[in-house]
Scaffold this active site. Structure first.
Site, mmCIF file in Angstrom:
data_model
loop_
_atom_site.group_PDB
_atom_site.id
_atom_site.type_symbol
_atom_site.label_atom_id
_atom_site.label_comp_id
_atom_site.label_asym_id
_atom_site.label_seq_id
_atom_site.Cartn_x
_atom_site.Cartn_y
_atom_site.Cartn_z
ATOM 1 N N LEU A 60 0.663 -1.204 0.335
ATOM 2 C CA LEU A 60 0.137 0.012 -0.003
ATOM 3 C C LEU A 60 0.973 1.226 0.082
ATOM 4 O O LEU A 60 1.940 1.212 0.565
ATOM 5 C CB LEU A 60 -0.901 0.014 1.378
ATOM 6 C CG LEU A 60 -1.961 -1.297 1.132
ATOM 7 C CD1 LEU A 60 -2.690 -1.195 2.610
ATOM 8 C CD2 LEU A 60 -2.822 -1.104 0.071
ATOM 9 N N CYS A 61 0.224 2.479 -0.656
ATOM 10 C CA CYS A 61 1.150 3.464 -0.729
ATOM 11 C C CYS A 61 1.498 4.013 0.638
ATOM 12 O O CYS A 61 0.722 3.950 1.581
ATOM 13 C CB CYS A 61 0.403 4.572 -1.582
ATOM 14 S SG CYS A 61 0.344 4.267 -3.211
ATOM 15 N N PRO A 62 2.484 4.644 0.914
ATOM 16 C CA PRO A 62 3.701 5.029 -0.008
ATOM 17 C C PRO A 62 4.758 3.673 -0.331
ATOM 18 O O PRO A 62 5.723 4.156 -0.980
ATOM 19 C CB PRO A 62 4.445 6.096 0.558
ATOM 20 C CG PRO A 62 4.142 5.815 1.930
ATOM 21 C CD PRO A 62 3.031 5.101 2.053
#
Ligand code: SF4
Lengths: 350, 75
Positions: free
Chosen positions: B12-14
């Site tokens: 998942l970002c980042p």
């Protein structure tokens, strides 16, 4: 023409760091940004999980801030090292599980390390958007020198927004920056920052209410503490941190908890954990995917299934069919009666 | 000039951005990096990161639930 000086700025993505950088850019200082990812940052991840968040702006504020400023941004993964900060904060926690002062010391010390490692890039000093009195725990007049000293930054740490309230640092003493053009903000009042933002033409900036990470959140902190208590040890992995942000968490027994997806987006996200966790799903009706964190024995399948059924569309049915899958074993199906609303106890909710 | 692949599935970002950044450090000017990810947030974050740091996103395509973002390295 004298040498152009260079600063590395801690960028959280909030307004203060944005302003701090611009103030120095106005003085001709070349700035690059650094952002530390602890795993708990408000930035990123959850935004992609839930359905209703899909339309929300999905920007990462640190990247956004860097783009506004026209600076490079280095994002550093500090997940592993941060564990020690969170588990053993020398200065303790804030209102929740947020070890803000230790966190600041840690981040500035990482920036010091960065400056040393990237000596060829010639960074002369470090800046932060800290403002005296802004945050009760980490941003007080007494904590500023603690951060400077304990991080090892000493006099190369400059806070442009409140520098005038602090002793002059090396960049000021050496004349790299003009102290007169720095600021003397203090206290919780945000008006001066907003006025400065206006002056610089910054719009749509992020202003997180609590702080820069989930550890300042009461519910999140409660879930984290519950996780540690459930396991009998204060350890965590990246997956744990993520899972604390997803779904409804219910702990009907000390040994395990259920993480029940709240919508299709979360169900899909939890799918990715099937190989690691026992999962339960209603198959006769539509229902959320649930994963079991902890140790569950078959004696408790009935209980867990009843809870899961409560959160599916078959909640009012006499019987629903449930599928339980344990990694590496054959799937098991059983029928169960959904628990009634009163049977799902209030204090199971984490 | 060569093409490289980075598996950022389920991150998942980042995290996909961090992995992209770290991988690109090892690549040469003109190289292409295909980042395979599942977090739709990467579709805004990787291009933003690329713009800031002077690289170019030359395209992206979707495959079932996967997203492949191609970045051209610029030194
Ligand atoms: S809010 Fe979180 S990231 Fe920000 S200083 Fe406190 S502990 Fe660190």
């Amino acid at each position: 023409m004298t040498k152009k000086h260079k600063a590395i700025a801690l960028i959280s993505g909030g307004l203060d760091s944005l302003l701090a950088v611009r103030v120095l850019q106005e003085q001709g200082i070349e700035v690059e940004g650094i952002n530390f990812y602890t795993g708990f940052c408000v930035e990123g991840h959850t935004h992609a999980i839930r359905n209703h968040d899909k339309d929300k702006q999905k920007r990462n504020n640190a990247l956004w801030a860097a783009e506004q400023l026209g600076i490079k941004l280095h994002i550093v993964d500090v997940i592993e090292e941060y564990k020690d900060v969170l588990l053993n904060p020398k200065h303790g926690y804030g209102a929740n599980m947020n070890p803000c002062l230790d966190c600041k010391v840690f981040m500035v010390s990482k920036a010091v390390e960065w400056v040393k490692e990237n000596r060829k890039d010639g960074f002369d000093f470090i800046i932060t958007g800290e403002v005296i009195g802004q945050r009760p725990m980490s941003q007080r007049k007494e904590t500023m020198p603690i951060i400077s000293e304990e991080s090892g930054a000493d006099d190369i740490l400059l806070r442009p927004l409140c520098a005038k309230n602090l002793p002059a640092t090396k960049p000021e003493l050496e004349g790299w920056v003009d102290r007169e053009k720095l600021y003397d903000f203090s206290g919780r009042n945000r008006k001066p920052q907003m006025a400065l933002a206006e002056k610089f033409g910054f719009k749509d900036y992020a202003s997180p209410a609590g702080g820069c990470c989930f550890l300042t959140d009461k519910n999140y902190s409660a879930k984290l503490v519950d996780l540690w208590e459930g396991r009998g040890s204060r350890e965590y992995e990246m997956d744990d941190i993520m899972l604390l942000k997803v779904g409804r968490h219910l702990r009907p027994k000390p040994e395990f908890k259920l993480i029940i997806a709240r919508d299709a987006g979360e169900s899909k996200y939890l799918e990715g954990y099937r190989k690691q966790f026992v999962t339960i799903q209603v198959v006769s009706h539509n229902g959320p995917l649930t994963i079991i964190d902890g140790d569950i024995t078959s004696d408790d399948y009935e209980l867990a299934a009843g809870i899961v059924a409560r959160y599916g569309q078959g909640r009012d049915a006499e019987q629903v069919e449930i599928e339980i899958s344990v990694p590496g074993q054959e799937k098991l199906t059983m029928t169960t009666k959904p628990l009634s609303i009163d049977e799902v106890l209030e204090d199971w909710h984490v | 000039m060569s093409t490289h692949e980075l598996d950022a599935r389920r991150m998942l970002c980042p995290m996909p951005v961090i992995k992209t950044q770290n991988k690109i450090k090892e690549l040469a000017d003109g190289d292409i990096l295909d980042v395979i990810c599942t977090d739709p947030g990467a579709l805004s974050d990787i291009p933003a990161w690329a713009r800031i740091n002077g690289h170019e996103v030359v395209g992206h395509r979707e495959n079932d639930d996967e997203l492949i973002i191609s970045v051209r390295v610029s030194r």
